[in-house]
Write a protein that holds these residues in place. Structure first.
Motif, short mmCIF file in Angstrom:
data_model
loop_
_atom_site.label_atom_id
_atom_site.label_comp_id
_atom_site.label_asym_id
_atom_site.label_seq_id
_atom_site.Cartn_x
_atom_site.Cartn_y
_atom_site.Cartn_z
N PRO A 1 47.36 53.32 -4.29
CA PRO A 1 46.93 53.85 -2.99
C PRO A 1 46.94 52.77 -1.91
CG PRO A 1 45.51 54.68 -4.72
CD PRO A 1 46.41 53.66 -5.37
N ALA A 2 47.19 53.18 -0.68
CA ALA A 2 47.33 52.23 0.42
C ALA A 2 46.12 51.34 0.59
CB ALA A 2 47.60 53.00 1.72
N THR A 3 44.94 51.87 0.29
CA THR A 3 43.71 51.08 0.45
C THR A 3 43.65 49.93 -0.55
OG1 THR A 3 42.59 52.69 -0.97
CG2 THR A 3 42.37 52.98 1.40
N LYS A 4 44.37 50.02 -1.65
CA LYS A 4 44.33 48.99 -2.69
C LYS A 4 45.40 47.91 -2.48
CE LYS A 4 41.13 51.22 -4.92
NZ LYS A 4 39.72 50.74 -4.86
N VAL A 5 46.41 48.20 -1.68
CA VAL A 5 47.52 47.26 -1.53
C VAL A 5 47.06 45.90 -0.99
CG1 VAL A 5 49.73 46.84 -0.38
CG2 VAL A 5 49.20 49.11 -1.28
N PRO A 6 46.25 45.84 0.09
CA PRO A 6 45.83 44.52 0.59
C PRO A 6 45.00 43.72 -0.41
CG PRO A 6 45.49 46.22 2.26
CD PRO A 6 45.78 46.92 0.98
N GLU A 7 44.28 44.41 -1.31
CA GLU A 7 43.50 43.71 -2.32
C GLU A 7 44.41 43.00 -3.32
OE1 GLU A 7 40.85 46.42 -4.21
OE2 GLU A 7 40.13 47.29 -2.33
N ILE A 8 45.50 43.66 -3.67
CA ILE A 8 46.42 43.10 -4.66
C ILE A 8 47.38 42.10 -4.03
CG2 ILE A 8 48.25 43.71 -6.32
CD1 ILE A 8 46.91 46.42 -6.64
N ILE A 9 47.71 42.32 -2.76
CA ILE A 9 48.68 41.45 -2.08
C ILE A 9 47.97 40.82 -0.87
CG2 ILE A 9 51.05 41.28 -1.21
CD1 ILE A 9 51.58 44.03 -2.37
N PRO A 10 47.20 39.78 -1.08
CA PRO A 10 46.39 39.21 0.00
C PRO A 10 47.21 38.56 1.11
CG PRO A 10 46.26 37.85 -1.98
CD PRO A 10 46.96 39.11 -2.37
N ASP A 11 48.46 38.17 0.84
CA ASP A 11 49.27 37.47 1.83
C ASP A 11 50.18 38.38 2.63
OD1 ASP A 11 48.18 35.00 1.08
OD2 ASP A 11 49.63 34.75 -0.54
N LEU A 12 49.84 39.65 2.72
CA LEU A 12 50.64 40.57 3.51
C LEU A 12 50.63 40.18 4.99
CD1 LEU A 12 49.67 44.12 2.17
CD2 LEU A 12 51.93 43.07 2.06
N PRO A 13 51.75 40.29 5.68
CA PRO A 13 51.75 40.08 7.13
C PRO A 13 50.77 41.04 7.82
CG PRO A 13 53.99 40.13 6.28
CD PRO A 13 53.10 40.55 5.15
N ASN A 14 50.19 40.61 8.93
CA ASN A 14 49.16 41.40 9.61
C ASN A 14 49.65 42.77 10.04
OD1 ASN A 14 47.12 39.49 9.35
ND2 ASN A 14 47.66 38.46 11.28
N GLY A 15 50.90 42.86 10.49
CA GLY A 15 51.42 44.16 10.92
C GLY A 15 51.42 45.18 9.79
N ILE A 16 51.79 44.74 8.60
CA ILE A 16 51.80 45.64 7.44
C ILE A 16 50.38 46.01 7.06
CG2 ILE A 16 52.40 45.80 5.00
CD1 ILE A 16 54.77 43.96 5.58
N ARG A 17 49.49 45.03 7.09
CA ARG A 17 48.09 45.28 6.77
C ARG A 17 47.48 46.30 7.75
NH1 ARG A 17 44.50 42.32 3.76
NH2 ARG A 17 46.15 40.77 3.44
N ASN A 18 47.79 46.15 9.03
CA ASN A 18 47.25 47.07 10.03
C ASN A 18 47.78 48.49 9.84
OD1 ASN A 18 45.84 44.97 11.20
ND2 ASN A 18 47.42 44.54 12.74
N ALA A 19 49.05 48.61 9.50
CA ALA A 19 49.62 49.94 9.27
C ALA A 19 48.96 50.61 8.07
CB ALA A 19 51.13 49.84 9.06
N LEU A 20 48.74 49.85 7.01
CA LEU A 20 48.07 50.41 5.84
C LEU A 20 46.66 50.86 6.18
CD1 LEU A 20 49.26 47.83 3.15
CD2 LEU A 20 49.97 50.22 3.34
N GLY A 21 46.05 50.23 7.17
CA GLY A 21 44.70 50.62 7.58
C GLY A 21 44.64 51.98 8.23
N THR A 22 45.79 52.56 8.60
CA THR A 22 45.79 53.91 9.18
C THR A 22 45.73 54.99 8.11
OG1 THR A 22 48.22 54.14 9.19
CG2 THR A 22 47.20 53.05 11.09
N VAL A 23 45.82 54.60 6.84
CA VAL A 23 45.83 55.57 5.74
C VAL A 23 44.41 55.75 5.22
CG1 VAL A 23 46.82 56.17 3.50
CG2 VAL A 23 48.15 54.80 5.14
#
Length: 459
Positions: free
Chosen positions: A269-291
Motif C-alpha cells: 500500500p502507498a502508505t507503507k512505501v515511504p517506510e520501506i524506502i526512506p530515501d525516496l525523492p520528496n516529489g514521490i513521497r508527496n504524491a504518495l501522501g495523496t493516497v
C-alpha cells in the motif's frame, strides 16, 4: 547468438518483489513468463492480500475482494490463462430503507426492468437527480471504467463525490441510498473523488448484470497466481528497507540481512512505501501522501442452513452501520460443500475502526447483534455461538478512496520515478484506478518495465 547471450543475461538477473498481494503476484507471474529470477517477500504468513482466498474444511472464502466488474480486462485475461472459469454473479439484494425492505434484481431485459420499477422508486433511483447523474455517467463512459489502460486521470478535476452529487441535484434520500452502497466498498463519500465515484456507479449500477467471479470466489485467482508465478515466495519475511545509492537500488534488507537486487518492484500500500524506502525523492513521497485508505472488517461464518430469505444474495442497510450481509454460496455453489453455505458480514470506515482492537469472538457477537436488530424477513441469522467455523479478517487499508487530485499526482509521480530511480518500480491499486484490476494491471506493467530495463542493460 548475440540475442541468446542477452536472454541468458536477463535470466541471471534477480528481481525482488516486495508484497504478495494482487499486484505482487501478477508481477511475479509476468516475470516468470519471461524467465526472470524473482524473489517475492511477503510480511504476512500467506500471500493474497486483499485478494486473499482462505480455505476452511472444504469451503472457499474470500477475505477481501469478491467480484470482478465488467471492465476488469487484466483479471479476465489472467483467469483465462490460468484456467479459472468465470460465472456471472447475479445479485438479488434487499435494501432496508425508511422502515421497510425492498428487493432489487439485476436488469437483464425489458421485463426485469419493469419488475424493478417499484423498488427503484422507493430507493430514489427514478428521481430526476439520479437520471441526471446516470446521463452524465453514460456520457463519460469512455473514461469511466477500471480497465488497465483507463484514462480516468483526464476527469480528475479535484472535485469530491459529495460536492458533485449536490451539483447534480441528487436528493438527500437518494444520497443516503448511494452513500450506504458506496461507503461499504469505497470509503467516505465526502472525501472520495467524483471521478472515482462515477466510475463505480457506471460499473455497479449501470452494468450490474455484467459482474463475474471465479466459480470458487475471487480469492481463487490468488491461489492460481501463487502456484503459477514460479517465484521464490518467502512468507513471514517483511522487507525492512530498500537501499538506494546514487539513484539506483542496490539491495533490500530483511531480518537476515541484505539481498542484492538488479531491480525492485515495491507492491505494498502507498502508505507503507515511504517506510520501506526512506530515501525516496520528496516529489514521490508527496504524491504518495495523496493516497488514503478506508478500513474494513469481514466476518465469515460457515453454516448448514441458509441465513437469508429465499433467493436473496445480500442485504444492505444504507441508513446506518449495520453490516452488509452476503450469502456467497447462492451465486457460487462451488465455494461451499453440498448443503452448506456461508454468511459474510462486512463493515467499513468508522465501524471497522471500532472493532479492530476486539477479539474475533467479540467482533462476531457485535456484528450479529447489529444484524439481528432488523433481520431480513424470513431470514435465519445464526446465534453468537452458532456456526461450523468463524473467520475474521481485519483490513487496516481495505479500500483506496481515490481522493480528488490523486490520479493526477500519481501520474506525475510515475514520470519522476522513472527519471530519478532507474530500477525501482511501484505497483498497487493506487497506481491505476483503485480496484483488483488496477492492482493486477499495475503489477503486470511494472514487470514489463523491468523486462525492458534488464534487456537494455544486456545490449
Amino acid at each position: 547468438m548475440q540475442q541468446s547471450k542477452q536472454s541468458d543475461h536477463i535470466k541471471n538477473d534477480r528481481v525482488i518483489i516486495i508484497g504478495g498481494g494482487a499486484a505482487g503476484l501478477s508481477a511475479a507471474y509476468t516475470l516468470k513468463k519471461h524467465g526472470i529470477r524473482t524473489i517475492l517477500l511477503e510480511a504476512n504468513d500467506r500471500v493474497g492480500g486483499r485478494l486473499g482466498g482462505d480455505r476452511v474444511d472444504g469451503f472457499s472464502l474470500d477475505e477481501g475482494a469478491d467480484f470482478f466488474c465488467s471492465s476488469y480486462d487484466v483479471a479476465f485475461r489472467l483467469c483465462e490463462e490460468l484456467g479459472l472459469p468465470l460465472i456471472r454473479s447475479d445479485m438479488n439484494l434487499g435494501w432496508y430503507r425508511n422502515g421497510q425492505w425492498t428487493l432489487t434484481t439485476p436488469i437483464k431485459s425489458f421485463r426485469t426492468a419493469v419488475q424493478n420499477l417499484p423498488a427503484f422508486w422507493k430507493l430514489g433511483l427514478l428521481s430526476v437527480g439520479f437520471l441526471k447523474l446516470a446521463k452524465a455517467v453514460n456520457a463519460d463512459s469512455e473514461y469511466l471504467n477500471f480497465a488497465g489502460d483507463s484514462r480516468l486521470v483526464e476527469l480528475d478535476t479535484g472535485e469530491n463525490a459529495g460536492a458533485y452529487m449536490a451539483k447534480m441535484g441528487v436528493p438527500e434520500s437518494l444520497r443516503t441510498t448511494l452513500r450506504g452502497f458506496l461507503e461499504m466498498t469505497m470509503g467516505e463519500v465526502e472525501q472520495m473523488g467524483a471521478a472515482y465515484m462515477r466510475t463505480y456507479l457506471a460499473e455497479m449500477l449501470l452494468k450490474a448484470d455484467q459482474i463475474y467471479v471465479p466459480e470458487k470466489g475471487a480469492g481463487e485467482l490468488t491461489h492460481a497466481l501463487a502456484n503459477a508465478c514460479g517465484a521464490e515466495i518467502r512468507i513471514s519475511t517483511p522487507a525492512r528497507s530498500v537501499v538506494i545509492l546514487d539513484g539506483v537500488v542496490t539491495s533490500v534488507t530483511v531480518d537476515d540481512g541484505p539481498i542484492e537486487a538488479d531491480a525492485v518492484i515495491c507492491a505494498v500500500p502507498a502508505t507503507k512505501v515511504p517506510e520501506i524506502i526512506p530515501d525516496l525523492p520528496n516529489g514521490i513521497r508527496n504524491a504518495l501522501g495523496t493516497v488514503k485508505y478506508s478500513r474494513g472488517c469481514r466476518v465469515v461464518i460457515g453454516l448448514d442452513h441458509r441465513p437469508l430469505p429465499p433467493g436473496w444474495h445480500g442485504a444492505l442497510y444504507p441508513e446506518d452501520d449495520t453490516p452488509l450481509l452476503l450469502d456467497r454460496s447462492i451465486n457460487l455453489p462451488a465455494c461451499a460443500p453440498s448443503g452448506k453455505c456461508t454468511l459474510d458480514l462486512l463493515v467499513g470506515r468508522d465501524r471497522a475502526e471500532e472493532l479492530f482492537p476486539l477479539d474475533d469472538k467479540e467482533i462476531k457477537r457485535r456484528l450479529l447483534a447489529d444484524a439481528r436488530r432488523i433481520p431480513p424477513p424470513g431470514s435465519r441469522l445464526p446465534d453468537d455461538d452458532e456456526g461450523l467455523f468463524t473467520r475474521v479478517y481485519r483490513w487496516p487499508e481495505a479500500v483506496c478512496m481515490g481522493l480528488p487530485g490523486m490520479f493526477k499526482a500519481i501520474a506525475e509521480m510515475r514520470l519522476q520515478l522513472n527519471r530519478d530511480v532507474k530500477n525501482l518500480f511501484l505497483a498497487g491499486d493506487y497506481m491505476r484506478v483503485p480496484s483488483v484490476n488496477g492492482a493486477l494491471a499495475s503489477g503486470v506493467d511494472a514487470a514489463e518495465e523491468v523486462v525492458e530495463l534488464l534487456a537494455s542493460r544486456s545490449t
